[in-house]
Design a protein around this motif. Structure first.
Motif, PDB file in Angstrom:
ATOM      1  N   TRP A   1      -8.866   5.379  -6.153  1.00 44.01           N
ATOM      2  CA  TRP A   1     -10.057   6.173  -5.821  1.00 44.01           C
ATOM      3  C   TRP A   1     -10.309   7.185  -6.953  1.00 44.01           C
ATOM      4  CZ3 TRP A   1      -5.870   6.851  -1.989  1.00 44.01           C
ATOM      5  CH2 TRP A   1      -5.772   5.743  -1.151  1.00 44.01           C
TER       6      TRP A   1
ATOM      7  N   GLY B   1       4.360   2.435 -10.307  1.00 42.41           N
ATOM      8  CA  GLY B   1       3.150   2.378  -9.500  1.00 42.41           C
ATOM      9  C   GLY B   1       2.383   3.683  -9.433  1.00 42.41           C
ATOM     10  N   ILE B   2       3.096   4.790  -9.435  1.00 43.16           N
ATOM     11  CA  ILE B   2       2.484   6.118  -9.263  1.00 43.16           C
ATOM     12  C   ILE B   2       1.404   6.426 -10.308  1.00 43.16           C
ATOM     13  CG2 ILE B   2       4.326   7.237 -10.593  1.00 43.16           C
ATOM     14  CD1 ILE B   2       4.038   9.683  -8.822  1.00 43.16           C
TER      15      ILE B   2
ATOM     16  N   GLN C   1      -7.716  -0.092   0.348  1.00 46.60           N
ATOM     17  CA  GLN C   1      -6.298   0.301   0.236  1.00 46.60           C
ATOM     18  C   GLN C   1      -5.834   0.322  -1.217  1.00 46.60           C
ATOM     19  OE1 GLN C   1      -7.517  -1.924   2.350  1.00 46.60           O
ATOM     20  NE2 GLN C   1      -6.810  -1.339   4.392  1.00 46.60           N
ATOM     21  N   GLN C   2      -6.500  -0.444  -2.077  1.00 45.76           N
ATOM     22  CA  GLN C   2      -6.101  -0.504  -3.491  1.00 45.76           C
ATOM     23  C   GLN C   2      -6.920   0.411  -4.380  1.00 45.76           C
ATOM     24  OE1 GLN C   2      -5.029  -3.638  -1.810  1.00 45.76           O
ATOM     25  NE2 GLN C   2      -3.246  -2.374  -2.224  1.00 45.76           N
TER      26      GLN C   2
ATOM     27  N   LEU D   1       2.161  -4.745  -9.862  1.00 39.72           N
ATOM     28  CA  LEU D   1       2.152  -3.311  -9.614  1.00 39.72           C
ATOM     29  C   LEU D   1       3.364  -3.075  -8.728  1.00 39.72           C
ATOM     30  CD1 LEU D   1      -1.221  -1.665  -8.734  1.00 39.72           C
ATOM     31  CD2 LEU D   1       0.919  -0.611  -8.133  1.00 39.72           C
TER      32      LEU D   1
ATOM     33  N   GLY E   1      -7.343  11.312  -8.067  1.00 39.80           N
ATOM     34  CA  GLY E   1      -7.923  10.493  -7.003  1.00 39.80           C
ATOM     35  C   GLY E   1      -8.856  11.288  -6.109  1.00 39.80           C
TER      36      GLY E   1
ATOM     37  N   VAL F   1      -3.630   5.468 -10.492  1.00 35.07           N
ATOM     38  CA  VAL F   1      -4.408   6.365  -9.619  1.00 35.07           C
ATOM     39  C   VAL F   1      -5.565   5.628  -8.939  1.00 35.07           C
ATOM     40  CG1 VAL F   1      -5.766   8.496  -9.506  1.00 35.07           C
ATOM     41  CG2 VAL F   1      -3.811   8.331 -11.077  1.00 35.07           C
TER      42      VAL F   1
ATOM     43  N   CYS G   1       6.046  -0.036  -7.033  1.00 32.31           N
ATOM     44  CA  CYS G   1       6.416   1.368  -6.805  1.00 32.31           C
ATOM     45  C   CYS G   1       7.828   1.571  -7.334  1.00 32.31           C
ATOM     46  CB  CYS G   1       6.364   1.703  -5.321  1.00 32.31           C
ATOM     47  SG  CYS G   1       6.823   3.426  -5.002  1.00 32.31           S
TER      48      CYS G   1
ATOM     49  N   TYR H   1       9.026  11.814  -7.311  1.00 33.62           N
ATOM     50  CA  TYR H   1       9.207  10.644  -8.180  1.00 33.62           C
ATOM     51  C   TYR H   1      10.206  10.788  -9.331  1.00 33.62           C
ATOM     52  CZ  TYR H   1       6.026   7.761  -5.535  1.00 33.62           C
ATOM     53  OH  TYR H   1       5.476   7.008  -4.527  1.00 33.62           O
TER      54      TYR H   1
ATOM     55  N   GLU I   1      -8.895  11.173  -2.594  1.00 26.76           N
ATOM     56  CA  GLU I   1      -8.471  11.462  -1.223  1.00 26.76           C
ATOM     57  C   GLU I   1      -8.175  12.956  -1.078  1.00 26.76           C
ATOM     58  OE1 GLU I   1      -6.457  10.436  -3.594  1.00 26.76           O
ATOM     59  OE2 GLU I   1      -4.351  10.365  -2.991  1.00 26.76           O
TER      60      GLU I   1
ATOM     61  N   VAL J   1       0.848  -1.200   0.000  1.00 28.34           N
ATOM     62  CA  VAL J   1       0.000   0.000   0.000  1.00 28.34           C
ATOM     63  C   VAL J   1       0.881   1.246   0.000  1.00 28.34           C
ATOM     64  CG1 VAL J   1      -1.852   1.264   1.166  1.00 28.34           C
ATOM     65  CG2 VAL J   1      -1.652  -1.211   1.486  1.00 28.34           C
TER      66      VAL J   1
ATOM     67  N   ARG K   1      -9.885   2.232  -9.777  1.00 27.94           N
ATOM     68  CA  ARG K   1      -8.543   2.775  -9.908  1.00 27.94           C
ATOM     69  C   ARG K   1      -8.080   2.626 -11.350  1.00 27.94           C
ATOM     70  NH1 ARG K   1      -4.140  -0.561  -6.824  1.00 27.94           N
ATOM     71  NH2 ARG K   1      -2.977   1.304  -7.369  1.00 27.94           N
TER      72      ARG K   1
HETATM   73  N1  LIG Z   1      -5.154   8.323  -5.310  1.00 22.25           N
HETATM   74  C1  LIG Z   1      -3.919   7.838  -5.162  1.00 22.25           C
HETATM   75  N2  LIG Z   1      -3.468   6.936  -6.045  1.00 22.25           N
HETATM   76  C2  LIG Z   1      -2.222   6.428  -5.934  1.00 22.25           C
HETATM   77  C3  LIG Z   1      -1.346   6.876  -4.917  1.00 22.25           C
HETATM   78  C4  LIG Z   1      -1.829   7.831  -3.994  1.00 22.25           C
HETATM   79  O1  LIG Z   1      -1.137   8.255  -3.071  1.00 22.25           O
HETATM   80  N3  LIG Z   1      -3.131   8.300  -4.150  1.00 22.25           N
HETATM   81  N4  LIG Z   1      -0.076   6.350  -4.850  1.00 22.25           N
HETATM   82  C5  LIG Z   1       0.473   5.812  -6.092  1.00 22.25           C
HETATM   83  C6  LIG Z   1       1.712   5.089  -5.914  1.00 22.25           C
HETATM   84  S1  LIG Z   1       3.115   6.022  -5.737  1.00 22.25           S
HETATM   85  C7  LIG Z   1       1.777   3.728  -5.990  1.00 22.25           C
HETATM   86  S2  LIG Z   1       3.243   2.924  -5.927  1.00 22.25           S
HETATM   87  C8  LIG Z   1       0.563   2.912  -6.162  1.00 22.25           C
HETATM   88  C9  LIG Z   1       0.450   1.829  -5.101  1.00 22.25           C
HETATM   89  O2  LIG Z   1      -0.708   1.086  -5.281  1.00 22.25           O
HETATM   90  P1  LIG Z   1      -1.224   0.127  -4.110  1.00 22.25           P
HETATM   91  O3  LIG Z   1      -1.299   0.939  -2.843  1.00 22.25           O
HETATM   92  O4  LIG Z   1      -2.521  -0.432  -4.548  1.00 22.25           O
HETATM   93  O5  LIG Z   1      -0.185  -0.952  -3.956  1.00 22.25           O
HETATM   94  O6  LIG Z   1      -0.616   3.694  -6.116  1.00 22.25           O
HETATM   95  C10 LIG Z   1      -0.533   4.924  -6.807  1.00 22.25           C
HETATM   96  N5  LIG Z   1      -1.826   5.517  -6.844  1.00 22.25           N
END
Ligand SMILES: Nc1nc2c(c(=O)[nH]1)N[C@H]1C(S)=C(S)[C@@H](COP(=O)(O)O)O[C@H]1N2
Ligand SMILES: [Mo]
Length: 430
Positions: A258, A252-253, A238-239, A145, A205, A256, A147, A278, A207, A99, A244
Motif C-alpha cells: 500500500w 519480506g519487511i 492483502q499483497q 517473497l 505504507g 512495503v 518473511c 526484525y 495503513e 500475508v 507495493r
Molecule cells: N505496509 C506494509 N507493508 C508491509 C508490511 C506491513 O505490515 N505493512 N509487512 C512487511 C513484512 S514483515 C512482510 S514479510 C511482507 C509480506 O508480504 P505479503 O503479505 O504480501 O506476503 O510485507 C511487508 N510489507
C-alpha cells in the motif's frame, strides 16, 4: 411414406417417454448430480471471475496479529501462512500468498484516488497517480517473497515450528512466489533525479500503522520494482493493492505494501519494525540490524509433515528451492538421514531470486527413514544443517530453542521422518 411417418412418431413418443423417465430418475437422486442441480451449483460459481473447484480446500492458516484470537483448530499466529505442502509448480496462487501486515487489515484503497509521493533528496519531488506509473515501461519477473521469521524455531510461534506434528505450512509457510509486474524503481528515481547525498530510501505504507522501511540506495537503483501486478492481474489487497515495493531476494519487511511515499535521505530511519521486532539478538546481547539478503533454502513439500504414504513403492519427492543470492545452481536430496546426497531434477524455469520446483524419484522400502533437501546458489552458498548454522553463528545448536532467538535468519535443512506406517512428521532437532 406412411410407415416412415408412423415410425418417426413412434420414435418421438418413445423419446418423450425416455425423457420423462430420465427426469423421474433424476429427481430421485441427489440434486447436485442432476443437470438441474449442476446448473444450480454453477449459479453460485461466477463465470465472470472464476473460482476453484469446490473439492479444492487448501487454505491459508493464521491470524492477522498475535493479539487476535486463535482460529479454530489452529494456534495464534502473526500473519497467514501459505499452504506450501499443497503447492504444485513454482508460482503461488495470489489467494494463497502468505500475508503479514502486523495486525492491520488491508486498507480499502480506491486506485483512482491513490498517489505515490517521491520526495526528499531529489531534484524534482513528484506525485504519481497509478495511471502515471503505468505510462512507464513495465517488467514482469518471478520472485519469491519470504518473511525473515519464516520457520524460525524461536519467537512467539517457534514452539509450533518444532512440534512433531508441524506441517510444511507451519515450518515454511511464510514464503511465496509470484510473477510481479511493475515499473523498475530505478526508472522512477532517474525520472525525479537523485541527489548525490541520498544514501537510503524510506518507503511508507498507507495503513493506520504506516509501515516504514529503510532500503539502501544501491538496492533501490538495482532490481527493486514498484509492483502493481501479481500473476497476471492487479495485486491482491492483502499483497499491497494498488502498489507495493518488491525488493527481490531481501527480507519480506522491505516490500512495503500500500505504498504511498518514498523519501530519499542520508541515514536510515530506524522505523518501528526495522528497529524493534526484525533485528536479531546476538549471544553477546547486541542485535544485528538491517540484515537484508535471504539465504539459500529448500523444503520438501511432498511427502511432508502430516501427509501419509500409501505403502512401499515409487514416489516422487517434490519440493521448492530458492535463494536471495540469485540463481539456485544445484539441489540435492537425501533419503537416508543425510548419509548420502544425490542431485535432484530441476522441474521449472530457474529465475534468479524465485522459487524453483525440484523432483527426485524414490523407491520407498517401507522402513523408517528421514528425507532432507538442500541447495547451493550461484554465489556458492550452500544451505546449512542446524549444526552448521549454529557453528556459523558461534552458538550451540540448542541456543535457538533455549533463548528463543536466532542471531540471523533460520534457513536450516528441514528433515521429514517417514514412519513404517507411512505417516510423515517433522524431525527437526537441536
Ligand atoms: N505496509 C506494509 N507493508 C508491509 C508490511 C506491513 O505490515 N505493512 N509487512 C512487511 C513484512 S514483515 C512482510 S514479510 C511482507 C509480506 O508480504 P505479503 O503479505 O504480501 O506476503 O510485507 C511487508 N510489507
Ligand atoms: Mo516479515
Amino acid at each position: 411414406m406412411k410407415p416412415k411417418d408412423s415410425g418417426r412418431r413412434r420414435f418421438l413418443k418413445n423419446g418423450a417417454a425416455l425423457a420423462g423417465l430420465a427426469i423421474g430418475a433424476a429427481s430421485a437422486t441427489r440434486a447436485d448430480d442432476t443437470p438441474a442441480g449442476n446448473s444450480a451449483a454453477r449459479a453460485t460459481d461466477t463465470h465472470s471471475y472464476g473460482q476453484r473447484s469446490r473439492y479444492e480446500t487448501s487454505a491459508r492458516l493464521g491470524a492477522m496479529g498475535l493479539y487476535d484470537p486463535a482460529p479454530a483448530g489452529y494456534h495464534r499466529d502473526f500473519g497467514y501462512r501459505n499452504p506450501i505442502q499443497d503447492s504444485v509448480g513454482y508460482i503461488t496462487p495470489a489467494p494463497l500468498h502468505f500475508v503479514i501486515a502486523h495486525g492491520y487489515e488491508p486498507p480499502d484503497i480506491d486506485p483512482a484516488e491513490h498517489h505515490l509521493l517521491i520526495h526528499g533528496l531529489v531534484d524534482t519531488p513528484l506525485i504519481f497517480s497509478l495511471d502515471d506509473l503505468k505510462r512507464f515501461p513495465s517488467v514482469t519477473r518471478a520472485h519469491f517473497l519470504e518473511c525473515n521469521a519464516n520457520g524460525a524455531p524461536a519467537g512467539p510461534t517457534g514452539q509450533y515450528r518444532i512440534a512433531p506434528t508441524a506441517t510444511a505450512q507451519d515450518t515454511h509457510g511464510f514464503t511465496s512466489c509470484s510473477l510481479w509486474t511493475g515499473v523498475p524503481l530505478s526508472t522512477i528515481l532517474k525520472h525525479v533525479g537523485v541527489k548525490a547525498e541520498a544514501k537510503w530510501i524510506i518507503g511508507e505504507g498507507s495503513e493506520k500503522g504506516k509501515h516504514t522501511k529503510s532500503i539502501p540506495i544501491e538496492k533501490a537503483m538495482d532490481d527493486v520494482l514498484i509492483a502493481y501486478g501479481q500473476n497476471g492481474e492487479a495485486l491482491r489487497p492483502q499483497q499491497g493493492y494498488p502498489i507495493r515495493l518488491l525488493v527481490p531476494g531481501w527480507e519480506g519487511i522491505n516490500n512495503v505494501k500500500w505504498l504511498r511515499k518514498i523519501k530519499l535521505v542520508e541515514e536510515p530511519y530506524m522505523g518501528m519494525w526495522e528497529s524493534t521486532k526484525y533485528p536479531s539478538l546476538r549471544p553477546d546481547g547486541l542485535s544485528r540490524w538491517f540484515q537484508f539478503q535471504m539465504g539459500p533454502r529448500t523444503v520438501i513439500t511432498r511427502p511432508s509433515g502430516g501427509q501419509k504414504l500409501n505403502g512401499p513403492g515409487f514416489y516422487e519427492i517434490s519440493g521448492l528451492a530458492w535463494s536471495g543470492g540469485g540463481l539456485v545452481r544445484s539441489i540435492e536430496v537425501s533419503t537416508d538421514n543425510g548419509k548420502t546426497w544425490r542431485e535432484a531434477e530441476i522441474q521449472s524455469p530457474v529465475y534468479p531470486k524465485a522459487h524453483v520446483r525440484f523432483g527426485f524419484g524414490w523407491d520407498w522400502n517401507g522402513e523408517e527413514t528421514i528425507l532432507q533437501s538442500r541447495c547451493t546458489d550461484e554465489v556458492g552458498e550452500r544451505q546449512p544443517s542446524v549444526v552448521e548454522l549454529a557453528k556459523f553463528w558461534k552458538v550451540e545448536p540448542d541456543f535457538f530453542i533455549k533463548t528463543g532467538t536466532i542471531p540471523g535468519h533460520f534457513n536450516a535443512i528441514q528433515p521429514w521422518k517417514v514412519n513404517p506406517d507411512g505417516s510423515v512428521q517433522n524431525a527437526i532437532s537441536f
